[in-house]
Design a protein around this motif. Sequence first.
Motif, PDB file in Angstrom:
ATOM      1  N   ILE A 198       4.329   0.996  10.330  1.00  0.00           N
ATOM      2  CA  ILE A 198       5.029   1.616  11.415  1.00  0.00           C
ATOM      3  C   ILE A 198       4.225   1.830  12.451  1.00  0.00           C
ATOM      4  CG2 ILE A 198       6.613   3.265  10.002  1.00  0.00           C
ATOM      5  CD1 ILE A 198       4.360   5.210  10.093  1.00  0.00           C
ATOM      6  N   THR A 222      -2.383  -2.347  12.785  1.00  0.00           N
ATOM      7  CA  THR A 222      -3.509  -1.927  12.007  1.00  0.00           C
ATOM      8  C   THR A 222      -4.511  -2.964  12.270  1.00  0.00           C
ATOM      9  OG1 THR A 222      -2.976  -3.529  10.184  1.00  0.00           O
ATOM     10  CG2 THR A 222      -2.274  -1.222  10.001  1.00  0.00           C
ATOM     11  N   PHE A 272       4.269  -5.539   7.641  1.00  0.00           N
ATOM     12  CA  PHE A 272       5.613  -4.473   7.905  1.00  0.00           C
ATOM     13  C   PHE A 272       4.593  -3.085   7.777  1.00  0.00           C
ATOM     14  CE2 PHE A 272       9.464  -7.004   7.152  1.00  0.00           C
ATOM     15  CZ  PHE A 272       8.826  -8.066   6.442  1.00  0.00           C
ATOM     16  N   PHE A 325      -2.482   7.899   2.440  1.00  0.00           N
ATOM     17  CA  PHE A 325      -3.679   8.587   2.260  1.00  0.00           C
ATOM     18  C   PHE A 325      -4.310   8.932   3.518  1.00  0.00           C
ATOM     19  CE2 PHE A 325      -4.718   8.070  -2.237  1.00  0.00           C
ATOM     20  CZ  PHE A 325      -3.904   7.334  -2.538  1.00  0.00           C
ATOM     21  N   THR A 342       0.161  -0.712   4.514  1.00  0.00           N
ATOM     22  CA  THR A 342      -1.186  -0.609   4.086  1.00  0.00           C
ATOM     23  C   THR A 342      -1.904  -0.574   5.291  1.00  0.00           C
ATOM     24  OG1 THR A 342      -3.100  -1.476   2.808  1.00  0.00           O
ATOM     25  CG2 THR A 342      -1.828  -3.014   3.497  1.00  0.00           C
ATOM     26  N   SER A 343      -3.109   0.394   5.508  1.00  0.00           N
ATOM     27  CA  SER A 343      -3.768   0.458   6.680  1.00  0.00           C
ATOM     28  C   SER A 343      -4.995  -0.825   6.533  1.00  0.00           C
ATOM     29  CB  SER A 343      -4.599   1.767   6.487  1.00  0.00           C
ATOM     30  OG  SER A 343      -5.593   1.784   5.492  1.00  0.00           O
ATOM     31  N   ALA A 344      -5.012  -1.448   5.687  1.00  0.00           N
ATOM     32  CA  ALA A 344      -5.831  -2.594   5.304  1.00  0.00           C
ATOM     33  C   ALA A 344      -7.376  -2.192   5.642  1.00  0.00           C
ATOM     34  CB  ALA A 344      -5.239  -3.896   6.364  1.00  0.00           C
ATOM     35  N   SER A 358       9.347   0.323   6.458  1.00  0.00           N
ATOM     36  CA  SER A 358       9.643  -0.666   5.348  1.00  0.00           C
ATOM     37  C   SER A 358      11.099  -0.338   4.570  1.00  0.00           C
ATOM     38  CB  SER A 358       8.494  -0.957   4.495  1.00  0.00           C
ATOM     39  OG  SER A 358       8.066   0.632   3.803  1.00  0.00           O
ATOM     40  N   THR A 372       5.906   6.243   1.028  1.00  0.00           N
ATOM     41  CA  THR A 372       6.327   7.345   1.643  1.00  0.00           C
ATOM     42  C   THR A 372       7.638   7.634   1.890  1.00  0.00           C
ATOM     43  OG1 THR A 372       6.233   6.317   3.834  1.00  0.00           O
ATOM     44  CG2 THR A 372       3.909   7.196   3.091  1.00  0.00           C
ATOM     45  N   GLU A 373       8.570   6.713   1.660  1.00  0.00           N
ATOM     46  CA  GLU A 373      10.052   7.036   1.889  1.00  0.00           C
ATOM     47  C   GLU A 373      10.431   7.598   0.665  1.00  0.00           C
ATOM     48  OE1 GLU A 373       9.983   3.524   4.685  1.00  0.00           O
ATOM     49  OE2 GLU A 373      12.070   4.459   4.662  1.00  0.00           O
ATOM     50  N   GLY A 428       0.882  -1.132  -0.084  1.00  0.00           N
ATOM     51  CA  GLY A 428       0.065  -0.264   0.079  1.00  0.00           C
ATOM     52  C   GLY A 428       0.740   1.201  -0.114  1.00  0.00           C
ATOM     53  N   ALA A 429       0.124   2.350   0.233  1.00  0.00           N
ATOM     54  CA  ALA A 429       0.833   3.912   0.099  1.00  0.00           C
ATOM     55  C   ALA A 429       2.007   3.887   0.994  1.00  0.00           C
ATOM     56  CB  ALA A 429      -0.258   4.802   0.169  1.00  0.00           C
ATOM     57  N   GLY A 430       1.962   3.123   2.258  1.00  0.00           N
ATOM     58  CA  GLY A 430       3.069   3.209   3.145  1.00  0.00           C
ATOM     59  C   GLY A 430       4.447   2.808   2.482  1.00  0.00           C
ATOM     60  N   GLN A 459      -1.516  -1.821  -4.377  1.00  0.00           N
ATOM     61  CA  GLN A 459      -2.691  -0.931  -4.259  1.00  0.00           C
ATOM     62  C   GLN A 459      -2.232   0.541  -5.069  1.00  0.00           C
ATOM     63  OE1 GLN A 459      -5.224  -1.249  -0.593  1.00  0.00           O
ATOM     64  NE2 GLN A 459      -3.242  -1.797  -0.089  1.00  0.00           N
ATOM     65  N   ASN A 460      -0.860   0.641  -5.163  1.00  0.00           N
ATOM     66  CA  ASN A 460      -0.373   1.858  -5.569  1.00  0.00           C
ATOM     67  C   ASN A 460      -0.447   2.119  -7.153  1.00  0.00           C
ATOM     68  OD1 ASN A 460       0.194   1.890  -2.799  1.00  0.00           O
ATOM     69  ND2 ASN A 460       2.338   1.427  -2.848  1.00  0.00           N
TER      70      ASN A 460
HETATM   71  N1  APR Z   1       6.817   1.957   6.429  1.00  0.00           N
HETATM   72  C1  APR Z   1       5.722   1.373   6.636  1.00  0.00           C
HETATM   73  N2  APR Z   1       4.471   1.563   6.860  1.00  0.00           N
HETATM   74  C2  APR Z   1       4.296   2.922   6.542  1.00  0.00           C
HETATM   75  C3  APR Z   1       5.227   3.505   6.301  1.00  0.00           C
HETATM   76  C4  APR Z   1       6.549   3.234   6.246  1.00  0.00           C
HETATM   77  N3  APR Z   1       7.536   4.009   5.852  1.00  0.00           N
HETATM   78  N4  APR Z   1       4.615   5.232   5.879  1.00  0.00           N
HETATM   79  C5  APR Z   1       3.228   4.825   6.220  1.00  0.00           C
HETATM   80  N5  APR Z   1       3.077   3.232   6.568  1.00  0.00           N
HETATM   81  C6  APR Z   1       1.856   2.901   6.712  1.00  0.00           C
HETATM   82  C7  APR Z   1       0.819   3.855   7.725  1.00  0.00           C
HETATM   83  O1  APR Z   1       0.892   3.611   8.793  1.00  0.00           O
HETATM   84  C8  APR Z   1      -0.505   3.081   7.120  1.00  0.00           C
HETATM   85  O2  APR Z   1      -0.808   1.976   7.912  1.00  0.00           O
HETATM   86  O3  APR Z   1       1.112   2.764   5.606  1.00  0.00           O
HETATM   87  C9  APR Z   1      -0.245   2.712   5.853  1.00  0.00           C
HETATM   88  C10 APR Z   1      -0.824   3.457   4.728  1.00  0.00           C
HETATM   89  O4  APR Z   1      -2.237   3.547   4.726  1.00  0.00           O
HETATM   90  P1  APR Z   1      -3.188   4.238   3.797  1.00  0.00           P
HETATM   91  O5  APR Z   1      -2.906   5.686   3.703  1.00  0.00           O
HETATM   92  O6  APR Z   1      -4.591   4.173   4.261  1.00  0.00           O
HETATM   93  O7  APR Z   1      -2.858   3.791   2.134  1.00  0.00           O
HETATM   94  P2  APR Z   1      -3.388   2.272   1.801  1.00  0.00           P
HETATM   95  O8  APR Z   1      -3.571   1.249   2.722  1.00  0.00           O
HETATM   96  O9  APR Z   1      -2.665   1.944   0.543  1.00  0.00           O
HETATM   97  O10 APR Z   1      -5.101   2.788   1.019  1.00  0.00           O
HETATM   98  C11 APR Z   1      -5.499   1.758   0.453  1.00  0.00           C
HETATM   99  O11 APR Z   1      -7.243   3.256  -0.157  1.00  0.00           O
HETATM  100  O12 APR Z   1      -7.524   5.629  -0.525  1.00  0.00           O
HETATM  101  C12 APR Z   1      -7.579   4.397  -1.174  1.00  0.00           C
HETATM  102  O13 APR Z   1      -7.055   3.571  -3.446  1.00  0.00           O
HETATM  103  C13 APR Z   1      -6.562   4.152  -2.144  1.00  0.00           C
HETATM  104  O14 APR Z   1      -5.137   2.549  -2.613  1.00  0.00           O
HETATM  105  C14 APR Z   1      -5.418   3.191  -1.538  1.00  0.00           C
HETATM  106  C15 APR Z   1      -6.352   2.597  -0.745  1.00  0.00           C
END
Ligand code: APR
Length: 252
Positions: A220, A223, A218, A35, A194-196, A238, A28-29, A23-25, A101-102
């Motif tokens: 931070i 969830t 994995f 999100f 991912t926040s799952a 990660s 972030t780095e 997921g988006a996490g 999901q990215n």
């Molecule tokens: N390392 C590990 N985990 C991280 C890091 C990191 N450097 N940075 C952030 N995270 C974690 C956060 O703690 C969070 O649990 O990544 C997760 C990101 O969660 P979201 O912002 O909800 O992103 P995601 O899970 O990908 O969202 C799923 O929702 O909005 C829709 O379509 C969009 O694909 C997306 C979907």
Amino acid sequence: MITDIDRAAEIIHNAKSLIALTGAGISTESGIPDFRSAEGLWQKYDPAEYGTIQAFHANPEKVWRMLFDMVDLARNARPNPGHTALSELEKMNILKCIITQNIDNLHQEAGSVNVIEYHGNVSRLECLQCGTRYGDGDMDIGTIASGRVPPRCTRCGVILKPTVIFFGETIPRDAMDRSNSAAQSADAVLVVGTSAVVYPAAGIPLIAKQNRAVIIEFNIEATDLTRYGTDIFIQGKSGTTLPEIVRRIKSS
Ligand code: APR
């Protein structure tokens, strides 16, 4: 004393059918906000106004303003060590596929080959009026984002939509089938960044778990998945924890 990361590295090294859900996490780095964290995209853009297919139909120019931001962020981003670690696990023939999901293309840029884009890809466009589809060669999404003008169909003039999956849309059949098949045959799943909370993507680890797969998460922070599905939780960034796994496997 055996630590969680020792256990995780051993399970990953010995897995016969390891897959990853990202997921988006994981990005972030690389400078791309996720999100739902405090600095996340949904703090700047209300998902109800920008993230649904209804919002796109109602005001595509408005939604494209968010998409231009996302394209700019992805275009200026480079894969980080977390992406690279997953690419190395694929090259070591340990990781069979990544379900992401990215839409930032960073797994592919890091060298990962078997990547399932569960929520589509921002650089491919489609016309919701006449069905014409545009690939990377036809319209360069970076150029479009620079011009800040929503792209229009060359056939019927309607504003195009990127093939990213908005809330209210269904997951592309091919991505859904390939992901479910991979989950059903997985013996271990890495769930990274991912926040799952968004289904059906968040259900992928549970499909694997029904077939007795080990879930290694994995993140931070904990969830919902940590509480009801994860077998080993590796807390940390990660970009640090995944390379540590690869280092341990290489030195074992
Ligand atoms: N390392 C590990 N985990 C991280 C890091 C990191 N450097 N940075 C952030 N995270 C974690 C956060 O703690 C969070 O649990 O990544 C997760 C990101 O969660 P979201 O912002 O909800 O992103 P995601 O899970 O990908 O969202 C799923 O929702 O909005 C829709 O379509 C969009 O694909 C997306 C979907």
